[in-house]
Scaffold this motif. Structure first.
Motif, short mmCIF file in Angstrom:
data_model
loop_
_atom_site.label_atom_id
_atom_site.label_comp_id
_atom_site.label_asym_id
_atom_site.label_seq_id
_atom_site.Cartn_x
_atom_site.Cartn_y
_atom_site.Cartn_z
N SER A 144 64.58 21.31 35.70
CA SER A 144 64.11 21.50 34.33
C SER A 144 63.55 20.22 33.73
O SER A 144 62.76 20.24 32.79
CB SER A 144 65.26 22.02 33.44
OG SER A 144 66.24 21.02 33.27
N GLU A 145 63.95 19.06 34.28
CA GLU A 145 63.49 17.79 33.72
C GLU A 145 62.02 17.53 34.02
O GLU A 145 61.30 17.01 33.20
CB GLU A 145 64.34 16.63 34.26
CG GLU A 145 65.75 16.61 33.74
CD GLU A 145 65.83 16.38 32.24
OE1 GLU A 145 64.89 15.81 31.67
OE2 GLU A 145 66.84 16.80 31.63
N GLN A 350 52.27 25.77 34.11
CA GLN A 350 52.17 26.82 33.12
C GLN A 350 51.19 27.93 33.50
O GLN A 350 51.42 29.10 33.27
CB GLN A 350 51.73 26.21 31.78
CG GLN A 350 51.71 27.20 30.62
CD GLN A 350 53.09 27.62 30.18
OE1 GLN A 350 53.99 26.81 30.15
NE2 GLN A 350 53.26 28.88 29.85
N LYS A 386 60.50 25.90 28.74
CA LYS A 386 61.79 25.22 28.60
C LYS A 386 62.53 25.67 27.34
O LYS A 386 63.74 25.83 27.31
CB LYS A 386 61.58 23.71 28.57
CG LYS A 386 62.87 22.92 28.80
CD LYS A 386 62.66 21.43 28.65
CE LYS A 386 61.82 20.86 29.77
NZ LYS A 386 61.76 19.39 29.71
N ARG A 387 61.77 25.91 26.24
CA ARG A 387 62.40 26.29 24.98
C ARG A 387 62.65 27.79 24.86
O ARG A 387 63.40 28.22 24.00
CB ARG A 387 61.55 25.79 23.80
CG ARG A 387 61.94 24.38 23.36
CD ARG A 387 60.73 23.58 22.92
NE ARG A 387 59.87 23.29 24.05
CZ ARG A 387 60.10 22.29 24.93
NH1 ARG A 387 61.15 21.54 24.80
NH2 ARG A 387 59.27 22.08 25.93
N ASN A 388 62.00 28.57 25.70
CA ASN A 388 62.24 30.02 25.73
C ASN A 388 62.36 30.44 27.19
O ASN A 388 61.45 31.01 27.77
CB ASN A 388 61.08 30.77 25.04
CG ASN A 388 61.31 32.26 25.01
OD1 ASN A 388 62.45 32.73 25.00
ND2 ASN A 388 60.23 33.03 25.02
N PRO A 389 63.51 30.13 27.82
CA PRO A 389 63.63 30.33 29.27
C PRO A 389 63.74 31.80 29.68
O PRO A 389 64.14 32.66 28.88
CB PRO A 389 64.92 29.58 29.61
CG PRO A 389 65.72 29.61 28.34
CD PRO A 389 64.73 29.56 27.23
N ASP A 448 53.41 27.22 25.75
CA ASP A 448 54.16 26.33 24.87
C ASP A 448 53.47 24.97 24.86
O ASP A 448 53.26 24.36 25.91
CB ASP A 448 55.59 26.19 25.42
CG ASP A 448 56.49 25.38 24.50
OD1 ASP A 448 56.10 24.25 24.17
OD2 ASP A 448 57.56 25.88 24.15
N ILE A 450 54.45 22.01 24.03
CA ILE A 450 55.26 20.90 24.57
C ILE A 450 55.26 20.97 26.09
O ILE A 450 55.10 19.96 26.78
CB ILE A 450 56.70 20.94 24.01
CG1 ILE A 450 56.66 20.78 22.49
CG2 ILE A 450 57.55 19.85 24.64
CD1 ILE A 450 58.01 20.91 21.81
N ASP A 451 55.41 22.18 26.64
CA ASP A 451 55.36 22.34 28.09
C ASP A 451 54.01 21.88 28.63
O ASP A 451 53.93 21.21 29.66
CB ASP A 451 55.58 23.81 28.48
CG ASP A 451 57.06 24.19 28.45
OD1 ASP A 451 57.88 23.27 28.30
OD2 ASP A 451 57.38 25.38 28.57
N GLU A 454 53.85 18.11 28.59
CA GLU A 454 54.67 17.54 29.67
C GLU A 454 53.97 17.69 31.02
O GLU A 454 54.01 16.79 31.86
CB GLU A 454 56.03 18.25 29.71
CG GLU A 454 56.96 17.84 28.58
CD GLU A 454 58.30 18.55 28.65
OE1 GLU A 454 58.40 19.55 29.39
OE2 GLU A 454 59.24 18.11 27.97
#
Length: 485
Positions: A144-145, A350, A386-389, A448, A450-451, A454
């Motif tokens: 996940s990191e 993604q 990551k925020r909505n797994p 997302d 943020i995803d 990243e």
């Protein structure tokens, strides 16, 4: 202290190593070297029998206590010697876990802090909850990191659990993952069967031994990942064959006659457009997923019961030429009864669109697929990341449709069937079953942010690393030229 807290504490130790320039992946590999010794130490406290086994496996001078009592440079030197010696051990398991092992920790004080912090954790609670589950938690944390790194071989656990549940492995069956990663599919299959047999205590001794030593096997190409798979299997009490090597080479020819295959093969093509080097694959292509697909359906027993669930990207469903030939061969030799169109955002990139193929090998090699049912879990789905797994609840509608006694009575717009003749008219393309949703705003299905950010950062870091390698090579060439003059 529960395992989740211990995982977080172990992961926080990674911050200690930032100044040493150590990546998450290097840290997890380093943790594996150290945790193996600590966990064997904990297992040795349980009973005299376990203690004897540990003493037999690990030479006394290299056990956990030898690390705890040292400090500074003396500790660093001992640790380096320990890695070297265990990598040459006569014990096969030790030799494989520590093969070519070297430390990435340059500062002795950092090594000392990690060992003392690990020694101070609540290992009694960890043992009660299961050391295997603790290690699995670390693997999940690592994935996940950084999706661009570890996530490449880490399949989301909810998806693994659903695939295992629907394939329904049985006691006495030989299960395999030819792209084993950290051995997650086989760990889940083992856990599934243990839940049905009271941890195998309901079985006779011969059956229990088969489950422990022969039921689960795999092959993994990447050496550090293979190391993680060995550790994961060990901590879950699995002693099956886990080979290090390329399943698509002749070294993978042992992969055959399985009852169950569960896998998520790597995406992409062979470097430089190379073909698979196995000489028993019918169709030649540089596409890794297509090669793995034909490897898998040919590795199933031709008994009418052997079955597989395989994650594949969209291009496997529609690629023409060799792709169409392989799909045709699959539908001839197997009953490809179900395709699950997965939502985006659940893997390391993604934009990657994936599916799960569920098929059963026939007794003959012709005409086994009559119709294909497709469930669309992609259209009009919330953005996952990551925020909505992804969770097992997302699969409730699919599981209900898949397991229905009469699939035609299922009332679900996501669930559709296509005859073999209809598929043939489409050039044997399996890019089917996605429902239209004109009401869906283009903005609702954006990834997302943020995803996405990243992912962009990870790609830039990879590019910088590659450029640094090029610079280092050019400098080396220049130095050689200066020396030769």
């Amino acid at each position: 202290m529960g395992n989740q807290e211990i995982v977080q504490k172990l992961w926080n130790l990674c911050n200690v190593l930032r100044d040493d320039g150590i990546t998450y992946q290097q840290y997890l590999t380093e943790l594996t070297y150290i945790l193996f010794l600590k966990m064997m130490n904990e297992k040795g406290k349980l009973s005299p029998k376990d203690r004897e086994n540990v003493e037999h496996i690990i030479p006394e001078e290299y056990r956990w206590d030898s690390l705890v009592k040292l400090e500074g440079t003396e500790l660093k030197n001992h640790y380096q010697r320990l890695l070297l010696e265990l990598g040459k051990s006569e014990n096969e398991l030790l030799r494989q876990i520590y093969a070519d092992a070297s430390t990435s920790i340059s500062e002795p004080k950092n090594l000392e802090k990690i060992i003392k912090s690990i020694d101070a954790l609540d290992w009694y609670s960890a043992e009660k909850e299961g050391l295997g589950d603790l290690y699995e938690g670390l693997l999940e944390k690592n994935a996940s990191e950084k999706k661009s790194g570890a996530g490449q071989y880490f399949t989301p656990r909810p998806l693994i659990n659903v695939m295992v549940k629907l394939i329904d492995p049985k006691v006495g069956e030989r299960c395999n993952d030819p792209a084993a990663g950290t051995f997650g599919f086989m760990i889940a299959a083992d856990r599934y069967l243990k839940s049905k047999t009271d941890d195998y205590f309901d079985l006779d001794p011969q059956q229990a031994e088969f489950q422990r030593k022969e039921a689960f096997s795999g092959m993994e190409l990447v050496k550090d990942t293979h190391r993680l798979a060995l550790m994961n299997a060990l901590l879950h009490g699995i002693e099956g064959r886990i080979e290090h090597g390329d399943s698509l080479s002749n070294n993978g020819k042992w992969l055959k006659n399985f009852d169950v295959i569960l896998t998520n093969p790597p995406f992409g093509t062979k470097k430089g457009g190379e073909r698979a080097t196995r000489d028993d694959l019918t169709f030649e292509t540089s596409n890794k997923q297509l090669n793995f697909l034909q490897l898998i359906y040919n590795a199933l027993k031709a008994d009418g019961n052997a079955r597989a669930a395989v994650v594949v990207p969209d291009n496997v469903l529609f690629e023409s030429g060799v792709g169409a030939q392989i799909r045709r061969d699959l539908m001839d030799k197997c009953n490809l009864h179900t395709i699950l169109r997965l939502p985006t955002g659940i893997f390391y990139a993604q934009g990657v669109k994936t599916n799960v193929l569920f098929f059963t090998r026939g007794k003959t090699d012709k005409g086994n697929t009559k119709e294909v049912w497709v469930y669309d879990l992609r259209t009009n789905m919330p953005s996952l990341g990551k925020r909505n797994p992804l969770t097992e609840e997302h699969f409730e509608g699919f599981i209900k449709a898949y397991t229905a006694e009469d699939r035609r009575k299922v009332k679900d717009e996501r669930w559709n069937v296509f005859t073999r003749e209809e598929i043939a008219k489409k050039g044997d393309s399996l890019d089917i079953g996605l429902i239209a949703d004109e009401s869906l705003s283009v903005y609702e299905n954006l990834p997302d942010p943020i995803d996405s950010a990243e992912e962009a950062i990870a790609k830039l870091e990879q590019a910088i690393a590659l450029l640094n390698e090029v610079v280092d090579e050019l400098k080396a060439v220049e130095e050689d030229e200066v020396v030769s003059k």
